[in-house]
Design a protein around this motif. Structure first.
Motif, PDB file in Angstrom:
ATOM      1  N   ASP A  25       0.827  -1.203   0.000  1.00 15.57           N
ATOM      2  CA  ASP A  25       0.000   0.000   0.000  1.00 15.57           C
ATOM      3  C   ASP A  25       0.864   1.255   0.000  1.00 15.57           C
ATOM      4  OD1 ASP A  25      -2.364  -1.373  -0.061  1.00 15.57           O
ATOM      5  OD2 ASP A  25      -2.673  -1.343   2.118  1.00 15.57           O
ATOM      6  N   LEU A  26       2.013   1.178   0.672  1.00 18.52           N
ATOM      7  CA  LEU A  26       2.918   2.322   0.765  1.00 18.52           C
ATOM      8  C   LEU A  26       3.866   2.388  -0.426  1.00 18.52           C
ATOM      9  CD1 LEU A  26       3.827   1.985   4.560  1.00 18.52           C
ATOM     10  CD2 LEU A  26       2.357   3.725   3.536  1.00 18.52           C
ATOM     11  N   VAL A  27       4.392   1.194  -0.836  1.00 25.78           N
ATOM     12  CA  VAL A  27       5.331   1.119  -1.963  1.00 25.78           C
ATOM     13  C   VAL A  27       4.796   0.036  -2.913  1.00 25.78           C
ATOM     14  CG1 VAL A  27       7.741   0.855  -2.654  1.00 25.78           C
ATOM     15  CG2 VAL A  27       7.195   1.645  -0.336  1.00 25.78           C
ATOM     16  N   PRO A  28       3.929   0.397  -3.855  1.00 23.97           N
ATOM     17  CA  PRO A  28       3.154  -0.598  -4.617  1.00 23.97           C
ATOM     18  C   PRO A  28       3.977  -1.671  -5.327  1.00 23.97           C
ATOM     19  CG  PRO A  28       2.241   1.579  -4.928  1.00 23.97           C
ATOM     20  CD  PRO A  28       3.524   1.765  -4.167  1.00 23.97           C
ATOM     21  N   GLU A  29       5.199  -1.381  -5.722  1.00 21.76           N
ATOM     22  CA  GLU A  29       5.987  -2.371  -6.464  1.00 21.76           C
ATOM     23  C   GLU A  29       7.233  -2.798  -5.685  1.00 21.76           C
ATOM     24  OE1 GLU A  29       4.884  -3.814  -9.391  1.00 21.76           O
ATOM     25  OE2 GLU A  29       3.083  -2.724  -8.774  1.00 21.76           O
ATOM     26  N   HIS A  30       7.137  -2.829  -4.374  1.00 24.19           N
ATOM     27  CA  HIS A  30       8.283  -3.222  -3.548  1.00 24.19           C
ATOM     28  C   HIS A  30       8.667  -4.661  -3.907  1.00 24.19           C
ATOM     29  CE1 HIS A  30      10.758  -4.237  -0.115  1.00 24.19           C
ATOM     30  NE2 HIS A  30      10.697  -2.986   0.338  1.00 24.19           N
ATOM     31  N   PRO A  31       9.860  -4.915  -4.465  1.00 30.80           N
ATOM     32  CA  PRO A  31      10.176  -6.256  -5.001  1.00 30.80           C
ATOM     33  C   PRO A  31      10.203  -7.350  -3.941  1.00 30.80           C
ATOM     34  CG  PRO A  31      12.113  -4.833  -5.046  1.00 30.80           C
ATOM     35  CD  PRO A  31      10.955  -3.953  -4.699  1.00 30.80           C
ATOM     36  N   GLU A  32      10.715  -7.062  -2.742  1.00 32.85           N
ATOM     37  CA  GLU A  32      10.781  -8.104  -1.724  1.00 32.85           C
ATOM     38  C   GLU A  32       9.403  -8.412  -1.150  1.00 32.85           C
ATOM     39  OE1 GLU A  32      12.731 -10.991   0.787  1.00 32.85           O
ATOM     40  OE2 GLU A  32      12.981 -10.125  -1.213  1.00 32.85           O
ATOM     41  N   ALA A  33       8.587  -7.385  -1.006  1.00 33.04           N
ATOM     42  CA  ALA A  33       7.212  -7.620  -0.552  1.00 33.04           C
ATOM     43  C   ALA A  33       6.454  -8.467  -1.571  1.00 33.04           C
ATOM     44  CB  ALA A  33       6.497  -6.290  -0.319  1.00 33.04           C
ATOM     45  N   LEU A  34       6.667  -8.195  -2.856  1.00 30.32           N
ATOM     46  CA  LEU A  34       6.021  -8.995  -3.896  1.00 30.32           C
ATOM     47  C   LEU A  34       6.523 -10.443  -3.857  1.00 30.32           C
ATOM     48  CD1 LEU A  34       6.122  -6.397  -6.807  1.00 30.32           C
ATOM     49  CD2 LEU A  34       4.049  -7.347  -5.765  1.00 30.32           C
ATOM     50  N   ARG A  35       7.826 -10.616  -3.610  1.00 30.81           N
ATOM     51  CA  ARG A  35       8.371 -11.979  -3.539  1.00 30.81           C
ATOM     52  C   ARG A  35       7.745 -12.760  -2.394  1.00 30.81           C
ATOM     53  NH1 ARG A  35      12.522 -15.367  -1.432  1.00 30.81           N
ATOM     54  NH2 ARG A  35      13.063 -13.883   0.207  1.00 30.81           N
ATOM     55  N   LEU A  36       7.685 -12.130  -1.213  1.00 30.54           N
ATOM     56  CA  LEU A  36       7.101 -12.830  -0.065  1.00 30.54           C
ATOM     57  C   LEU A  36       5.619 -13.084  -0.267  1.00 30.54           C
ATOM     58  CD1 LEU A  36       8.912 -11.095   2.940  1.00 30.54           C
ATOM     59  CD2 LEU A  36       9.538 -13.173   1.721  1.00 30.54           C
ATOM     60  N   ALA A  37       4.933 -12.137  -0.885  1.00 30.06           N
ATOM     61  CA  ALA A  37       3.511 -12.351  -1.181  1.00 30.06           C
ATOM     62  C   ALA A  37       3.343 -13.523  -2.147  1.00 30.06           C
ATOM     63  CB  ALA A  37       2.902 -11.084  -1.772  1.00 30.06           C
ATOM     64  N   GLY A  38       4.253 -13.619  -3.122  1.00 33.26           N
ATOM     65  CA  GLY A  38       4.190 -14.744  -4.060  1.00 33.26           C
ATOM     66  C   GLY A  38       4.393 -16.071  -3.358  1.00 33.26           C
ATOM     67  N   ILE A  39       5.345 -16.125  -2.424  1.00 35.09           N
ATOM     68  CA  ILE A  39       5.577 -17.353  -1.660  1.00 35.09           C
ATOM     69  C   ILE A  39       4.333 -17.720  -0.851  1.00 35.09           C
ATOM     70  CG2 ILE A  39       6.933 -18.350   0.226  1.00 35.09           C
ATOM     71  CD1 ILE A  39       9.304 -16.691  -0.773  1.00 35.09           C
ATOM     72  N   ALA A  40       3.696 -16.721  -0.245  1.00 32.54           N
ATOM     73  CA  ALA A  40       2.489 -16.975   0.554  1.00 32.54           C
ATOM     74  C   ALA A  40       1.354 -17.476  -0.322  1.00 32.54           C
ATOM     75  CB  ALA A  40       2.083 -15.699   1.290  1.00 32.54           C
ATOM     76  N   HIS A  41       1.154 -16.872  -1.490  1.00 34.46           N
ATOM     77  CA  HIS A  41       0.108 -17.346  -2.402  1.00 34.46           C
ATOM     78  C   HIS A  41       0.377 -18.797  -2.821  1.00 34.46           C
ATOM     79  CE1 HIS A  41      -2.321 -13.796  -2.842  1.00 34.46           C
ATOM     80  NE2 HIS A  41      -1.330 -13.046  -3.298  1.00 34.46           N
ATOM     81  N   ALA A  42       1.650 -19.112  -3.097  1.00 38.05           N
ATOM     82  CA  ALA A  42       1.995 -20.482  -3.494  1.00 38.05           C
ATOM     83  C   ALA A  42       1.694 -21.463  -2.372  1.00 38.05           C
ATOM     84  CB  ALA A  42       3.463 -20.564  -3.890  1.00 38.05           C
ATOM     85  N   ALA A  43       2.020 -21.067  -1.122  1.00 35.13           N
ATOM     86  CA  ALA A  43       1.753 -21.953   0.013  1.00 35.13           C
ATOM     87  C   ALA A  43       0.268 -22.215   0.183  1.00 35.13           C
ATOM     88  CB  ALA A  43       2.332 -21.336   1.291  1.00 35.13           C
ATOM     89  N   ALA A  44      -0.554 -21.248  -0.228  1.00 30.83           N
ATOM     90  CA  ALA A  44      -2.011 -21.410  -0.119  1.00 30.83           C
ATOM     91  C   ALA A  44      -2.620 -22.054  -1.361  1.00 30.83           C
ATOM     92  CB  ALA A  44      -2.655 -20.050   0.127  1.00 30.83           C
ATOM     93  N   GLY A  45      -1.786 -22.456  -2.330  1.00 33.20           N
ATOM     94  CA  GLY A  45      -2.280 -23.116  -3.530  1.00 33.20           C
ATOM     95  C   GLY A  45      -2.792 -22.180  -4.596  1.00 33.20           C
TER      96      GLY A  45
END
Length: 509
Positions: A25-45
């Motif tokens: 929300d603060l930094v829309p394209e923060h690369p590390e936040a996107l990476r961790l979000a991607g890992i979380a989405h993968a863990a949830a299928g």
């Protein structure tokens, strides 16, 4: 971001997404936040969301090898194999000392039967991370598939040196069926199987391996006890619904009774499907065909099921619910999709085998979808087949093989469905007997080749010399000359009477 990393380590995907959402929300394209979000989405299928988040992260930070590794994983789970491999290859260039890119590439290629390439990559991963047991185990498996049993034995035993209770290492050693484990191996396996500090997957895998080694040493009561324990644990993990499965078979038989005439009756002539019960000799029949100069042995391919699953998803109904609505153009489109997916198996030779035993479930639609294909159903003595299934550690759960009654019911469903499919398409669906091959190999091989529309070739009599990747539990056996003494049930005597009773209850075979 620190809190999100901690949540990743805890496996709390929801908290990761909440925290990375605040960052984005603060930094829309923060690369590390996107990476961790991607890992979380993968863990949830949610693999499509994982791929999109990781792609955005990669776009902002293209030289981050960790992002590329995770992106490749997400792309693979979305069915984008070429893109996944490209990501892993780029990660390997950026981080040549990291074991995960060659591990992921090797695992992907091994699943496709590109065993020699997989061995090279998995060897790299094992060298880069000697304690990374999955790479060493899968390398052992690939070496078995390539027929390099001494090398495979070395890697499995190196894994046991690191962890004497590594169930997959014991499983790999036990599956080199032409090399019985020693009495010392049996003692070590039994000792580690009884430990209280091991996980359930290792205990189950060691239970199957212990059953195998005890049988090899003539300790039949101990073998049965070990196998009963392993199967009971696996059955609790994922119970098999025998009644529901029989109802599904009924629905498939009914739905495939009337199918439109094919647009191109020759479509699929290249394909030879080998189906039926697991452990019924299907790998041996494939090895015979793969020795023929016109046939590529592709082993167990998932493509037929994938094509039908994709059509089910497109229509919003599971197979066979949509079969009656499919017209001749639909079936031709699906057949062409299958042939396109399997094209790599026809690069060297014009014909290929697809030896996925469970494809018997879909044999009823092939006369519309791939009307030129040949279907070979393999059958072996019921008791030997059933017992061999009970001894085998299948990883696709739930599985029918964990219970004597369920094995018998599954066998009945397979046999009755294939009898009907053979009556509907007698020119393309053929029954091949394992025992007939043992009694008179040349006569049985001539019948098999004739069923496939292939000229006789003497190389098929020397099937054990065929050089190829064999990606099944019979990889070692089919590289040996044909034996007449493959039965293993006689030594158990009355111990197997419950299995005999279950098979007798389903009627004559």
């Amino acid at each position: 971001m620190q809190a999100a990393l901690q949540a990743i380590r805890r496996g709390d995907a929801g908290e990761v997404l909440r925290l990375t959402g605040e960052v984005l929300d603060l930094v829309p394209e923060h690369p590390e936040a996107l990476r961790l979000a991607g890992i979380a989405h993968a863990a949830a299928g949610r693999h499509d969301l994982a791929r999109d988040a990781l792609q955005r992260s990669h776009d902002r930070n293209p030289d981050d090898a960790l992002v590329l590794i995770d992106l490749g994983n997400a792309q693979q789970r979305c069915g984008e194999q070429d893109a996944a491999r490209a990501s892993w290859r780029k990660a390997a260039q950026l981080a040549p000392g990291h074991p995960m890119p060659p591990w992921n590439l090797g695992r992907s290629l091994q699943l496709e039967g590109r065993t020699d390439e997989a061995i090279d990559l998995l060897s790299q991963a094992a060298e880069l991370a000697p304690d990374f047991m999955p790479a060493r185990i899968l390398l052992g498996d690939a070496l078995v598939h390539a027929g390099r049993f001494d090398d495979a034995d070395t890697h499995y035993r190196q894994a046991l040196w690191h962890n004497p209770a590594c169930g997959d290492a014991w499983r790999g050693l036990a599956n080199i069926r032409t090399r019985p484990l020693s009495e010392e191996d049996r003692e070590q396996l039994a000792l580690n199987h009884g430990r209280a500090d091991i996980g359930e997957p290792d205990r189950v895998a060691m239970g199957y391996a212990l059953g195998k080694v005890c049988e090899d040493h003539g300790r039949h009561a101990e073998a049965l006890a070990a196998l009963q324990s392993a199967n009971a644990r696996l059955r609790l993990e994922a119970p098999w619904d025998a009644g529901g499965f029989s109802a599904r078979v009924d629905a498939i038989i009914a739905a495939t009774a009337r199918l439109p005439a094919p647009r191109d009756p020759s479509l699929g002539h290249e394909a030879i499907f080998i189906v039926g019960m697991p452990r019924s000799g299907s790998t041996l029949f494939e090895q015979v065909l793969a020795a023929h100069p016109q046939v590529e042995g592709a082993s167990e391919l998932p493509d037929l099921e994938y094509v039908l699953q994709a059509e089910s998803a497109r229509r919003g109904h599971p197979f066979p619910g949509w079969v009656s609505q499919a017209d001749a153009d639909d079936w031709q489109r699906l057949g062409q999709d299958y042939l396109q997916r399997t094209a790599r198996w026809r690069e060297r030779r014009p014909r290929f085998t697809d030896k996925m035993p469970e494809n018997w479930l879909y044999a009823g639609v092939l006369r519309a979808m791939l009307p030129g294909a040949t279907v070979i159903e393999t059958r072996r003595d019921r008791l030997e087949t059933a017992w061999s299934c009970y001894k085998q550690h299948f990883y696709r759960l739930p599985h029918f093989s964990c219970d004597f009654d369920h094995i018998a019911a599954f066998m009945r469903d397979c046999e009755r469905a294939m009898e009907i499919f053979r009556e509907r398409d007698p020119g393309r669906v053929h029954l091949q007997s394992y025992e007939a091959l043992q009694r008179d190999a040349e006569a049985a091989i001539r019948v098999l080749l004739d069923a496939c529309g292939l000229p006789f070739d003497a190389a098929c009599l020397r099937f054990q010399d065929a050089r190829r990747s064999v990606r099944t539990a019979s990889a070692a056996q089919v590289r040996q000359p044909l034996r007449a003494d493959t039965g293993r049930t006689a030594g158990y005597g009355p111990l197997l009477d419950p299995l005999r009773a279950a098979l007798a209850a389903i009627g004559p075979g």
